[in-house]
Design an enzyme around this catalytic site. Structure first.
Site, PDB file in Angstrom:
ATOM      1  N   ARG A   1       0.837  -1.199   0.000  1.00 32.08           N
ATOM      2  CA  ARG A   1       0.000   0.000   0.000  1.00 32.08           C
ATOM      3  C   ARG A   1       0.868   1.242   0.000  1.00 32.08           C
ATOM      4  O   ARG A   1       2.091   1.163   0.128  1.00 32.08           O
ATOM      5  CB  ARG A   1      -0.956  -0.013   1.213  1.00 32.08           C
ATOM      6  N   GLY A   2       0.179   2.411  -0.080  1.00 37.32           N
ATOM      7  CA  GLY A   2       0.906   3.676  -0.239  1.00 37.32           C
ATOM      8  C   GLY A   2       1.033   3.919  -1.739  1.00 37.32           C
ATOM      9  O   GLY A   2       1.500   3.024  -2.477  1.00 37.32           O
ATOM     10  N   ALA A   3       0.609   5.106  -2.185  1.00 39.73           N
ATOM     11  CA  ALA A   3       0.486   5.348  -3.627  1.00 39.73           C
ATOM     12  C   ALA A   3       1.775   5.036  -4.412  1.00 39.73           C
ATOM     13  O   ALA A   3       1.748   4.242  -5.359  1.00 39.73           O
ATOM     14  CB  ALA A   3       0.013   6.783  -3.864  1.00 39.73           C
TER      15      ALA A   3
ATOM     16  N   ASN B   1      -6.203  12.085  -0.107  1.00 39.46           N
ATOM     17  CA  ASN B   1      -5.306  11.325   0.765  1.00 39.46           C
ATOM     18  C   ASN B   1      -6.185  10.564   1.755  1.00 39.46           C
ATOM     19  O   ASN B   1      -7.416  10.676   1.741  1.00 39.46           O
ATOM     20  CB  ASN B   1      -4.317  12.261   1.478  1.00 39.46           C
ATOM     21  N   LYS B   2      -5.557   9.795   2.607  1.00 34.14           N
ATOM     22  CA  LYS B   2      -6.280   8.940   3.558  1.00 34.14           C
ATOM     23  C   LYS B   2      -7.421   9.665   4.259  1.00 34.14           C
ATOM     24  O   LYS B   2      -7.282  10.829   4.638  1.00 34.14           O
ATOM     25  CB  LYS B   2      -5.267   8.411   4.582  1.00 34.14           C
TER      26      LYS B   2
ATOM     27  N   ARG C   1      -7.658  -0.955  -6.973  1.00 37.08           N
ATOM     28  CA  ARG C   1      -7.946   0.209  -6.126  1.00 37.08           C
ATOM     29  C   ARG C   1      -8.025   1.435  -7.038  1.00 37.08           C
ATOM     30  O   ARG C   1      -7.128   1.638  -7.860  1.00 37.08           O
ATOM     31  CB  ARG C   1      -6.845   0.431  -5.068  1.00 37.08           C
TER      32      ARG C   1
ATOM     33  N   ASP D   1      -2.571  10.676  -2.552  1.00 35.31           N
ATOM     34  CA  ASP D   1      -2.872   9.567  -3.470  1.00 35.31           C
ATOM     35  C   ASP D   1      -3.182  10.063  -4.871  1.00 35.31           C
ATOM     36  O   ASP D   1      -2.983   9.348  -5.847  1.00 35.31           O
ATOM     37  CB  ASP D   1      -4.031   8.735  -2.932  1.00 35.31           C
TER      38      ASP D   1
ATOM     39  N   GLN E   1      -3.001   2.754   9.919  1.00 38.20           N
ATOM     40  CA  GLN E   1      -1.673   2.882   9.295  1.00 38.20           C
ATOM     41  C   GLN E   1      -0.739   3.741  10.134  1.00 38.20           C
ATOM     42  O   GLN E   1       0.476   3.542  10.113  1.00 38.20           O
ATOM     43  CB  GLN E   1      -1.800   3.476   7.879  1.00 38.20           C
TER      44      GLN E   1
HETATM   45  O1  MRU Z   1      -5.030   3.116   1.966  1.00 37.75           O
HETATM   46  P1  MRU Z   1      -3.564   3.399   1.993  1.00 37.75           P
HETATM   47  O2  MRU Z   1      -2.899   2.936   3.242  1.00 37.75           O
HETATM   48  O3  MRU Z   1      -2.864   2.899   0.746  1.00 37.75           O
HETATM   49  O4  MRU Z   1      -3.482   4.982   1.964  1.00 37.75           O
HETATM   50  C1  MRU Z   1      -2.229   5.585   1.864  1.00 37.75           C
HETATM   51  C2  MRU Z   1      -2.227   7.046   1.982  1.00 37.75           C
HETATM   52  O5  MRU Z   1      -3.252   7.678   2.064  1.00 37.75           O
HETATM   53  C3  MRU Z   1      -0.884   7.722   1.895  1.00 37.75           C
HETATM   54  O6  MRU Z   1      -0.875   8.919   2.606  1.00 37.75           O
HETATM   55  C4  MRU Z   1      -0.569   8.013   0.421  1.00 37.75           C
HETATM   56  O7  MRU Z   1      -0.728   6.882  -0.359  1.00 37.75           O
HETATM   57  C5  MRU Z   1       0.807   8.552   0.257  1.00 37.75           C
HETATM   58  S1  MRU Z   1       2.059   7.333   0.521  1.00 37.75           S
HETATM   59  C6  MRU Z   1       3.516   8.134   0.242  1.00 37.75           C
END
Ligand code: MRU
Length: 349
Positions: free
Chosen positions: A49-51, A250-251, A92, A240, A199
């Site tokens: 996970r993480g963009a 973002n999250k 996703r 994201d 997270q």
């Molecule tokens: O659902 P996730 O855990 O993939 O969400 C991640 C985030 O929202 C991060 O802040 C984003 O992807 C940036 S990671 C450098």
């Protein structure tokens, strides 16, 4: 050749190996993936996970899958490549890095019409490696730009996880803190636990603690209090998908942090590589927000369900922070300021 531990090829390059992020911080477990279904599932379940990390994963995933194609002609290979890419892309919807990386891999195939699969494979390997190498360089530069805003003793509040395992190395939002710690600059952090998938608690506090940053974990609903107490000098968050006008997905919970920061006069920065900026997406209204299962709220973290079985849940994985709340967007190329239509556009010229 640069590698990172949490998303890499196996020694024979036939499998994709990931650090399973759902098991952290208690267990360090790696998963070996070979099929498209396993890869789709790993993204969907947030094992990876993480963009930016999802983008890196997608590049190597397509290389691993392409090695297993039985086709011997260009046309048949290209067709299967496109089908597998579309399948992974559906896992996703919000983080643009997934489709961005898959498009890069597809371009390798479409730009080499008539090549044999044996000729295409090394080119695909190179492209996946380039996505990783570029992310490493971008994260380092973002961390430098972010660190330039901070002074000894400052405290940064962050939300979710935008650290090394969400990217390649250093990370984005917490990269400046990790880089600062490496250089002996004493900085502090508040990590929002980040409901419902935690997270911040499971990943950010683990990464910052490991890096030697003075981190304090708080529940999401405590952010207002620590800001009011004057304990937070900056908010740094990842992204994201950044729309052309600066609106940022973002999250879930990020927009609330930005609203609080505005109220308390705390600068709120978004940190991300240019691969997360989607100039084809005019505003935040055009960003598709992933909706997830109710059990993540009602059951996942408890010994028994914490809400009546029949009760409805709304579980969006992301929200959009309005560009008017953002003090700056820190990319590898520097810090963009409002008006974002112009400053973001200038990044791509
Ligand atoms: O659902 P996730 O855990 O993939 O969400 C991640 C985030 O929202 C991060 O802040 C984003 O992807 C940036 S990671 C450098």
């Amino acid at each position: 050749m640069q590698t990172v531990d949490h998303v890499r090829l196996s020694a024979d390059e036939k499998k994709l190996v990931i650090l399973d992020q759902t098991q952290l911080p208690n267990r360090t477990e790696y998963a070996e993936l070979t099929t498209a279904e396993e890869m789709y599932d790993a993204i969907k379940k947030l094992r990876v996970r993480g963009a930016p990390c999802i983008g890196i994963f997608a590049g190597f995933a397509m290389f691993v899958l392409a090695q297993g194609f039985k086709q011997s002609t260009y046309d048949a290979f290209a067709k299967e490549f496109h089908e597998k890419s579309a399948y992974l892309n559906a896992s996703r919807p919000t983080a643009v890095n997934l489709s961005w990386a898959l498009k890069r891999m597809e371009r390798v195939v479409t730009e080499h019409v008539g090549c044999t699969p044996a000729e295409l494979l090394p080119l695909l390997r190179n492209e996946a490696q380039a996505i990783l190498d570029e992310d490493i360089a971008m994260c380092k530069a973002i961390s430098e730009h972010g660190l330039s805003l901070l002074k000894e003793g400052d405290c940064v509040l962050t939300h979710c996880n935008a650290g090394p395992i969400a990217t390649s190395k250093y990370g984005t939002a917490i990269g400046p803190l990790i880089l600062g710690a490496e250089r002996g600059v004493k900085l502090k952090a508040f990590s929002d636990e980040t409901r419902p998938l935690l997270q911040g608690a499971r990943l950010t506090s683990w990464e910052l603690d490991k890096a030697g940053v003075d981190v304090t974990l708080i529940c999401d609903n405590m952010a207002s209090m620590v800001m009011k107490n004057g304990w937070v000098q900056f908010c740094f968050v990842g992204c994201d998908r950044v729309a052309a006008n600066g609106d940022t997905a973002n999250k879930i919970g990020t927009s609330g942090v930005a609203i609080l920061a505005k109220h308390y006069g705390i600068p709120f920065y978004v940190l991300g590589p240019t691969s997360t900026i989607d100039m084809n997406c005019p505003t935040g209204d055009d960003i598709k927000i992933e909706l997830r299962e109710p059990d993540e709220i009602k059951e996942m973290w408890y010994r028994e369900p914490m809400a009546p079985k029949s009760v409805k849940c709304f579980n969006p994985a992301f929200d959009v922070t309005d560009h008017s709340l953002i003090s700056g967007i820190i990319t590898e190329k520097g810090i963009c300021r409002a008006p974002y239509e112009q400053s973001l556009k200038a990044l791509f010229h």
